[in-house]
Design an enzyme around this catalytic site. Structure first.
Site, PDB file in Angstrom:
ATOM      1  N   PRO A  83     -25.611  -8.335  -6.523  1.00 20.59           N
ATOM      2  CA  PRO A  83     -24.836  -7.117  -6.285  1.00 20.59           C
ATOM      3  C   PRO A  83     -25.765  -5.941  -6.036  1.00 20.59           C
ATOM      4  O   PRO A  83     -26.915  -5.933  -6.472  1.00 20.59           O
ATOM      5  CB  PRO A  83     -24.089  -6.919  -7.606  1.00 20.59           C
ATOM      6  CG  PRO A  83     -25.014  -7.482  -8.634  1.00 20.59           C
ATOM      7  CD  PRO A  83     -25.750  -8.629  -7.956  1.00 20.59           C
ATOM      8  N   GLY A 122     -18.683  -7.747 -17.353  1.00 22.29           N
ATOM      9  CA  GLY A 122     -17.965  -8.626 -18.291  1.00 22.29           C
ATOM     10  C   GLY A 122     -16.573  -8.074 -18.569  1.00 22.29           C
ATOM     11  O   GLY A 122     -15.572  -8.796 -18.536  1.00 22.29           O
ATOM     12  N   TYR A 149     -38.249  -5.487 -14.352  1.00 27.12           N
ATOM     13  CA  TYR A 149     -36.889  -6.014 -14.208  1.00 27.12           C
ATOM     14  C   TYR A 149     -36.788  -6.880 -12.949  1.00 27.12           C
ATOM     15  O   TYR A 149     -36.221  -7.973 -12.961  1.00 27.12           O
ATOM     16  CB  TYR A 149     -35.931  -4.835 -14.119  1.00 27.12           C
ATOM     17  CG  TYR A 149     -34.492  -5.212 -13.963  1.00 27.12           C
ATOM     18  CD1 TYR A 149     -33.735  -5.599 -15.063  1.00 27.12           C
ATOM     19  CD2 TYR A 149     -33.868  -5.182 -12.717  1.00 27.12           C
ATOM     20  CE1 TYR A 149     -32.399  -5.946 -14.921  1.00 27.12           C
ATOM     21  CE2 TYR A 149     -32.537  -5.530 -12.565  1.00 27.12           C
ATOM     22  CZ  TYR A 149     -31.803  -5.903 -13.676  1.00 27.12           C
ATOM     23  OH  TYR A 149     -30.485  -6.255 -13.528  1.00 27.12           O
ATOM     24  N   LYS A 159     -35.858 -10.928 -12.621  1.00 25.91           N
ATOM     25  CA  LYS A 159     -34.680 -11.401 -11.879  1.00 25.91           C
ATOM     26  C   LYS A 159     -35.076 -12.308 -10.719  1.00 25.91           C
ATOM     27  O   LYS A 159     -34.352 -13.241 -10.377  1.00 25.91           O
ATOM     28  CB  LYS A 159     -33.864 -10.204 -11.366  1.00 25.91           C
ATOM     29  CG  LYS A 159     -33.085  -9.489 -12.455  1.00 25.91           C
ATOM     30  CD  LYS A 159     -31.801 -10.243 -12.794  1.00 25.91           C
ATOM     31  CE  LYS A 159     -30.969  -9.491 -13.826  1.00 25.91           C
ATOM     32  NZ  LYS A 159     -29.734 -10.184 -14.201  1.00 25.91           N
ATOM     33  N   GLY A 203     -22.919 -11.372 -21.669  1.00 27.77           N
ATOM     34  CA  GLY A 203     -22.780  -9.944 -21.322  1.00 27.77           C
ATOM     35  C   GLY A 203     -21.311  -9.569 -21.339  1.00 27.77           C
ATOM     36  O   GLY A 203     -20.843  -8.759 -20.555  1.00 27.77           O
TER      37      GLY A 203
END
Ligand code: GDP
Length: 314
Positions: A161, A13, A134, A138, A7
């Site tokens: 995060p 990134g 999603y 995760k 990423g």
């Protein structure tokens, strides 16, 4: 150490790129989607055969804001499962000993037994249906890391995060997260004579926002400074605010009259609240940590957006 960052061209990134000079003894390599499609095992194995690394920072994921998740839960699940499986398989085969793996606070239950939620609540009950594809992908990444650590003695740490924002974000008006999507939309409206500044939902939902460059500093510190002495998942967050407060602050920063803000309450609020606690994080930051205030972060982001409008990624 040789550190690979997946990423590499994304929000976090790029924030890591900005601070690698603090770590002159480490060699960072940033992989972009153009160089290696992480959802293809063929491309991943070819890449790792040609390049060797000691550590990984795995940031790459198919991501999007509330409305993108609502539209494409299946793709969010399948693609992220494929990416994570390939990356973990490469870590195993190519002997990567330690790493940071990025989760997200949206994986937490939508009806938890208690607020604020701690790291222990990750798998407690289902996530919000708006982004379950999603979220479950995760959640599986947390499990994959935990099982690898147990089976192979690796040190794979999952960081969680909250809602990230900052320069290099995806400013797509439809698919982006609330801050970049609104910034782009409001900027376009500002140029019109009768521009309308419409935010979605009621504004009553609450979120914790984290400036991506702050998260980048936390990642590098946890991976490289050695103060975090275990491999348990760790929430990285700061203060909570309502969407309304954030949007008013954004309007201020963009020099838009707050009285002109409108709310389209036919659109979804998503999860009303996903408050997580940073009790554990502070334990591992004995010297403290200077977080960027939202107003300052929004200012920096808007200034970056204005300077880079012609080269935004989608
Ligand atoms: P989430 O935290 O995963 O739900 O993701 P978002 O960053 O997309 O934030 C969604 C919250 O912001 C919801 O309460 C939305 O109703 C609100 N919101 C207001 N305007 C917008 C917008 O233009 N785009 C998005 N994505 N959310 C918006």
């Amino acid at each position: 150490m040789r550190i690979v960052v997946t990423g590499g061209n994304g929000l976090v990134g790029n924030s890591i790129k900005d601070i690698i000079s603090i770590y002159p003894n480490h060699a960072f390599t940033f992989i972009t989607r153009q160089e290696c499609d992480l959802s293809s095992w063929y491309e991943v194995s070819n890449y790792f055969v040609r390049n060797s690394f000691d550590y990984i920072i795995h940031l790459a994921a198919k991501v999007g804001g509330l409305f993108k998740n609502l539209d494409s839960n299946i793709e969010m699940f399948s693609e992220n499962i494929a990416i994570n499986e390939n990356v973990l398989k490469a870590c195993r085969q190519f002997n990567i000993k330690r790493g940071i793996f990025c989760l997200s606070s949206c994986i937490f239950p939508c009806n938890p037994s208690t607020f604020p939620m701690s790291e222990r609540a990750i798998h407690e009950s289902p996530p919000h249906p708006s982004n379950e594809g999603y979220a479950y992908a995760k959640r599986m990444l947390e499990l994959q890391c935990r099982l690898h650590n147990k089976a192979y003695g690796t040190e794979y740490i999952c960081l969680i995060p909250v809602n990230l924002y900052g320069p290099h974000d995806n400013f797509n008006i439809r698919d982006g997260h609330v801050i970049p999507a609104l910034m782009n939309r409001f900027h376009g409206e500002k140029a019109k004579k009768d521009g309308r500044f419409i935010a979605y939902g009621t504004g009553r939902a609450r979120r914790q926002f984290l400036y991506a460059p702050d998260f980048a500093r936390l990642i590098c510190s946890i991976l490289l400074d050695g103060t975090y002495d275990n491999t348990e998942p760790l929430i990285c967050c700061w203060r909570e605010t309502s969407i309304k407060q954030m949007v008013e602050c954004l309007a201020d920063v963009m020099d838009i009259d707050k009285n002109k803000l409108e709310w389209d309450s036919d659109k979804s609020d998503g999860c009303m609240r996903k408050t997580v606690d940073n009790y554990k994080m502070w334990r591992y930051l004995p010297d403290g940590f200077l977080f960027t205030h939202m107003r300052e972060g929004l200012k920096e982001t808007y200034s970056w957006f204005c300077r880079n409008r012609d080269n935004l990624r989608n």
